[in-house]
Motif scaffolding. Structure first.
Motif, PDB file in Angstrom:
ATOM      1  N   LEU B  41      40.109  46.421  31.052  1.00 13.98           N
ATOM      2  CA  LEU B  41      40.093  47.733  31.717  1.00 13.98           C
ATOM      3  C   LEU B  41      38.669  48.131  32.086  1.00 13.98           C
ATOM      4  O   LEU B  41      38.466  48.959  32.965  1.00 13.98           O
ATOM      5  CB  LEU B  41      40.683  48.802  30.800  1.00 13.98           C
ATOM      6  N   ALA B  42      37.693  47.551  31.394  1.00  9.21           N
ATOM      7  CA  ALA B  42      36.306  47.956  31.637  1.00  9.21           C
ATOM      8  C   ALA B  42      35.722  47.319  32.897  1.00  9.21           C
ATOM      9  O   ALA B  42      34.544  47.509  33.186  1.00  9.21           O
ATOM     10  CB  ALA B  42      35.447  47.623  30.428  1.00  9.21           C
ATOM     11  N   HIS B  43      36.522  46.591  33.654  1.00 10.46           N
ATOM     12  CA  HIS B  43      36.013  46.002  34.896  1.00 10.46           C
ATOM     13  C   HIS B  43      35.505  47.093  35.843  1.00 10.46           C
ATOM     14  O   HIS B  43      34.509  46.917  36.538  1.00 10.46           O
ATOM     15  CB  HIS B  43      37.118  45.188  35.571  1.00 10.46           C
ATOM     16  N   GLY B  44      36.212  48.215  35.847  1.00 12.65           N
ATOM     17  CA  GLY B  44      35.784  49.354  36.672  1.00 12.65           C
ATOM     18  C   GLY B  44      34.446  49.909  36.216  1.00 12.65           C
ATOM     19  O   GLY B  44      33.672  50.428  37.020  1.00 12.65           O
ATOM     20  N   SER B  45      34.172  49.814  34.930  1.00  8.03           N
ATOM     21  CA  SER B  45      32.894  50.317  34.421  1.00  8.03           C
ATOM     22  C   SER B  45      31.744  49.472  34.951  1.00  8.03           C
ATOM     23  O   SER B  45      30.660  49.981  35.221  1.00  8.03           O
ATOM     24  CB  SER B  45      32.881  50.288  32.894  1.00  8.03           C
ATOM     25  N   LEU B  46      31.982  48.161  35.094  1.00  4.03           N
ATOM     26  CA  LEU B  46      30.928  47.288  35.616  1.00  4.03           C
ATOM     27  C   LEU B  46      30.617  47.651  37.069  1.00  4.03           C
ATOM     28  O   LEU B  46      29.461  47.649  37.493  1.00  4.03           O
ATOM     29  CB  LEU B  46      31.366  45.824  35.501  1.00  4.03           C
TER      30      LEU B  46
END
Lengths: 331, 309, 391
Positions: B41-46
């Motif tokens: 889910l943290a792909h968006g954070s990158l």
């Protein structure tokens, strides 16, 4: 005294003590002239109901629903929309909310249960997003702005929900009722099938159980319970908004379940209290409380999967057969 | 309702632009998903961090190109660090653990950028050489910058195609996506391969963040809306498949854009205006999720699955 | 759970102990709700800085009482704002709630705040229901009713002889109020009226549709980050020169630096401009620039007046907070030197005031909004007649 029996005593103390504290909270809050804490704990109890309902399918049936907050919204909007049209009577609002959330859960379940694994996670998320955007586009009911509810549910003079204390006890009663119901369900033959299908679906099917139908029923029961939590949330805040259905809300419900200890029904109650309390306490120290919560969450997932209730020695590995340990004293 | 063909062309370009943006995100996510079996889910954070790096660097240097040259490696380094510290431990966990831990990462990153850059949004400017418009046939005038996004997206798609179908690394990636055990059997350092794949995905997310900067406001939480769309893309396209990610991204980009711009009008032509005005925008924003539910219900492995069907 | 409850009980006991100390009598507690994060976050800072400068100019006290300002971030989410308001009312037991930028947040918090008989001083949001039938003796606005800055632009466009106008706004209470305002005074053809999702980042599809519709002029209402994104994308599409852009709250000092030169030559309307010639405003603007090193916006100006209003009323009551009727009477007099020049409250407790046209220009190397004449003089909103309050 053996370690095990000490644990059992400790657990009983915590559970009974916790219940006693919950029972005396309203007069205590009134005495201290701090109605805020009554509101806060009511909120915690409502989210405990939602988390408990999610645990029923997540913890026992391994159905990782990433859209459970949708039912929170369905319940809340049932109250909001009826109230908007001047219908405040409990005997209309509650059945409508219950039937609506059951129907929505049945529809979502029918499609989603055809899939499994990551696809199940994604499709439940997709359905919740649909409902979220539906909420946004309900312009006459406030759309994105949400809808202010003018009066709480009217129980015809039997229960006066206008009082925060009465609402609090109603919420507490619903939580305890659902907890009992959930435990009965899990201990029953139905629950056995659900748990069995989780560890070995093929075997259960071979034994002649229509597992998909069983899982669908569990999915609908969980959705309906969460719908009731939505009804209570709308009553607490006098407000309903698409934000109740936002996917991060679904994520938070999952966090509550894991944090408290999944597959225990009681655990998620602890989880809901812990998460909201953490939010409240951390946010009073720093506005950057999520900066702390995030890593805490990761650590819990990595190292403390049994959750808070597990620390009390009560939560079983959810895959284990048999009903959860002795259960709470009121069980 | 008559659809103006020029407008249709415009919106198709807008859909294409959204599509390649989604592809930049989806390519990385689907590889990580397909090869490491990790829901990140943290792909968006990158993506968000990439945009913040780019905005900051542009603010300091005044140059978009310099910002691009530095922001993408910086994002990549951060991504690798995240992989080494947190994500690596999650590969063998179940999906539930992965969802929760990476949800924790989202909270962490959203707050971290607020601490570092403050609560207000940052803004990037378009580089001068891309601030004009391109004149296309049939009187279509399209912003150069958005055109550049399309070009970058297509270039990345070509690069990935070349990488995956014509190099040894690509062979390993393909092997990993269809049969993970086999890669280990080939005597490849699996850990290194995983880190490399993750780094590639991060760099692509960083490019997406960089390209989004001059169009959107760079702010905490900007990664989540695109993350959700990206998930829709890879599920529709078929998890682990770059081709699926590409087709899925273009499909979602075009369907979403055309739906938003034409569906309300089309409904107005068929139903009475009141019904149409209420249902149109709702249906338009639900469209891609309906599409996803349909695909999953009838073709759960996605439209272009990586594993041989 | 147990542990938490114990600490909650302890906190409650502590709260009670604090409340019992006599210090409470000399302070005035103000809950300040605004959007401090996300693309609207800059507005929150402008608003808060204006409010605090108002307190500073009042000598650091409000009517002789020590102000305790409790900041809450609503994140531009009505449910978050509501929760913040409940916390301020129930736990902090504030005497006033002020701030409130976005009308959807205002509509969510309005009922619980006025029902608790706490004065709500809006420094920005002025949704039409609150100005009309749902008006309350506990609500005051130091800004404007939502329609009116836009009505002023409608009047200006009408006077200018624009025939075909295209309208765009975010899909929330103030967006609807804004376009209603323009349409009240503009009598030409409305080519289309588009509502976009609140905080929508990308307007490419809408801009394409707008271009295809070929209007004579465009009117938008995109406050904060939305305005930055919209104007930038509008410029990227090459429309700035081809299609004149009129707006309110879209190009102001919260957004103009990020919009850059694309904003030069665009017009807006507001109840105040930075160059209004009255002593109160000149002092406000000079000190604000000195203190904060950025241009004050209408938001800062409005919030500055909110602080002044509370100060003036508390001076009149001698610092007494408990007699709400006396406090209200004092608030209604608005006995202070407003940065907008003299004004008075209407029966719905919204200002009756003038509105000005402004143009974005470069002055002293900075992008500023300078006044270009009065559009509406001593204008009262149209909803006041629906408000049953008489005084």
């Amino acid at each position: 005294m053996t370690a095990t029996s000490r644990r059992i005593v400790l657990r009983a103390l915590v559970l009974w003590g916790g219940l006693a504290l919950l029972l005396v909270l309203p007069p205590a809050a009134a005495l201290a002239d701090q109605p805020f804490y009554l509101t806060l704990v009511t909120r915690m109890l409502i989210f405990a109901i939602a988390a408990l309902s999610l645990d029923l399918i997540l913890g026992y049936g391994a159905m990782v629903s990433f859209g459970h907050a949708a039912y929170l919204g369905v319940g809340a909007y049932a109250v909001g929309i009826l109230a908007y049209h001047g219908v405040n009577a409990a005997w209309i609002q509650w059945p409508v909310a219950i039937v609506a959330s059951a129907l929505v859960a049945a529809l979502i379940g029918l499609v989603s249960l055809r899939t499994s694994g990551v696809y199940f996670i994604m499709i439940t998320l997709a359905f919740a997003q649909m409902l979220y955007f539906l909420g946004i586009s309900l312009k006459i009911y406030g759309g994105d702005d949400g809808l202010t509810i003018n009066a709480r549910t009217d129980f015809g003079g039997v229960i006066d929900l206008a009082s925060n204390v009465v609402l609090y006890y109603l919420v507490l009663a619903v939580l305890l009722g659902f907890l009992l119901l959930g435990q009965r369900l899990i201990a029953s033959r139905f629950g056995m099938v659900i748990r069995g299908a989780k560890s070995n679906e093929r075997r259960m099917r071979a034994l002649g159980f229509p597992t998909v139908r069983y899982r669908l029923v569990a999915f609908v029961i969980a959705g309906t319970m969460c719908g009731v939590a939505g009804v209570l949330l709308a009553n607490l805040t006098n407000f309903t908004s698409p934000a109740y259905m936002h996917w991060t809300r679904s994520g938070e419900l999952m966090v509550m379940v894991i944090l408290g200890g999944m597959g225990s029904l009681i655990g998620p109650i602890f989880g809901a209290f812990a998460l909201l309390a953490l939010e409240e306490v951390l946010s009073s120290y720093t506005q950057h409380w999520q900066f702390i919560l995030g890593p805490v969450l990761i650590l819990i997932v990595l190292f403390a999967k049994r959750g808070i209730y597990g620390l009390l020695g009560a939560a079983r590995e959810s895959a284990a057969a048999g009903p959860p340990a002795a259960g709470p004293p009121h069980g | 309702m008559v659809i103006d063909p020029q407008l249709l062309a415009f919106q198709a370009l807008n859909g294409l632009q959204l599509g390649v943006m989604l592809f930049l995100m989806a390519a990385g996510l689907t590889l990580v998903f397909g090869i490491m079996n990790l829901i990140n889910l943290a792909h968006g954070s990158l993506y968000m961090v990439g945009a913040y790096f780019a905005a900051t660097l542009q603010g300091w240097s005044g140059s978009f190109v310099l910002a691009a040259l530095l922001a993408i490696p910086a994002t990549l380094v951060l991504g690798v660090a995240v992989e080494l510290v947190v994500l690596r431990t999650l590969y063998d966990r179940d999906h539930l653990d992965q969802v929760l831990a990476t949800f924790g990462l989202i909270l962490f990153f959203n707050e971290a950028v607020r601490i570092v850059w403050g609560p207000s949004a940052l803004f990037m400017t378009t580089p001068d050489f891309l601030s004009g418009q391109v004149a296309l046939p049939f009187g279509i005038i399209y912003p150069s910058y958005r055109f550049a996004i399309i070009a970058v997206g297509l270039a990345v798609a070509l690069f990935l195609y070349g990488l995956i179908s014509h190099t040894r690394v690509g062979m390993l990636i393909r092997a990993g996506a269809s049969n993970r055990a086999m890669v280990g059997a080939l005597g490849v350092d699996v850990k290194f391969l995983y880190t490399a794949v993750f780094a590639l995905g991060t760099a692509l997310a960083g490019i997406a963040g960089l390209m989004a900067g001059p169009i959107l406001s760079v702010e905490s939480g900007m990664g989540e809306p695109i993350l959700i769309l990206t998930f829709v893309v890879i599920v529709i396209g078929g998890i682990g498949s770059i081709r699926g990610a590409f087709m899925g991204a273009l499909l979602i980009g075009v369907v979403d854009t055309l739906g938003r711009s034409f569906l309300p009008g089309l409904l107005r032509a068929t139903f009475n205006p009141q019904v149409a005005n209420a249902a149109g925008p709702a249906l338009a924003s639900m469209l891609i999720y309906i599409l996803m539910a349909l695909v999953l219900a009838f073709r759960p492995q996605g439209l272009f699955p990586a594993r041989a069907a | 759970m147990t542990k938490f409850l114990v600490s909650a009980a302890a906190a409650a006991a502590l709260g009670a102990a604090v409340a019992a100390t006599p210090v409470a009598a000399q302070t005035v507690k103000i809950g300040f709700i605004a959007t401090f994060s996300g693309p609207g976050g800059t507005i929150g800072t402008h608003l808060y800085d204006g409010f605090m400068l108002g307190i500073e100019h009042a000598g650091g006290k409000l009517g002789g009482l020590t102000p305790e300002v409790i900041k809450e971030d609503d994140q531009l989410k009505p449910d978050v704002g509501l929760q913040a308001a409940q916390k301020l009312l129930q736990r902090d037991k504030v005497n006033f709630i002020s701030g409130v930028i976005f009308s959807n947040v205002m509509m969510a918090i309005y009922k619980p705040v006025i029902e608790s008989q706490t004065f709500l001083i809006s420094s920005n949001a002025g949704p039409s229901p609150i100005a009309g039938a749902q008006c309350s003796p506990y609500f005051f606005s130091t800004s404007w009713q939502n329609d009116d800055p836009h009505a002023a632009m409608g009047k200006h466009l009408q006077d200018k002889g624009i025939k075909r106008l295209y309208l765009m706004a975010p899909n929330y209470q103030a967006g609807k109020d804004a376009l209603t305002g323009v349409k009240r005074m503009f009598k030409g053809e409305i080519v289309d009226e588009i509502y976009t999702t609140v905080n929508q980042p990308d307007y490419s599809a809408e801009i394409a549709a707008l271009r295809a519709a070929k209007p004579e002029a465009l009117y938008v209402f995109y406050p904060g980050g939305m305005g930055i994104n919209f104007v930038k994308q509008y410029a990227q599409a090459g429309l700035v020169k081809a299609l004149p852009l009129y707006s309110a709250f879209t190009t102001d000092s919260t957004t103009v630096d990020a919009q850059g030169d694309a904003a030069i030559g665009t017009f807006g309307t507001a109840f105040w401009t930075v160059d209004l010639k009255n002593p109160a405003n000149q002092k406000f603007v000079a000190d604000f620039r000195k203190k904060h090193n950025y241009e004050p916006s209408t938001y800062s100006a409005q919030a500055y007046d909110s602080a002044q209003l509370i100060d003036a009323a508390l001076k009149a009551t001698g610092g007494k907070l408990d007699n709400k009727d006396a406090l209200r009477d004092a608030l209604r007099k608005a006995d202070f030197k407003s940065i907008r020049g003299p004004f008075k409250f209407n029966n719905n407790q919204f200002p009756i005031q003038s509105y000005y046209l402004y143009e974005t220009v470069r002055e002293d190397g900075k992008l500023r909004q300078l006044g270009r004449g009065t559009v509406l003089t001593d204008h009262a909103d149209v909803y006041a007649k629906d408000c049953p309050m008489k005084w």
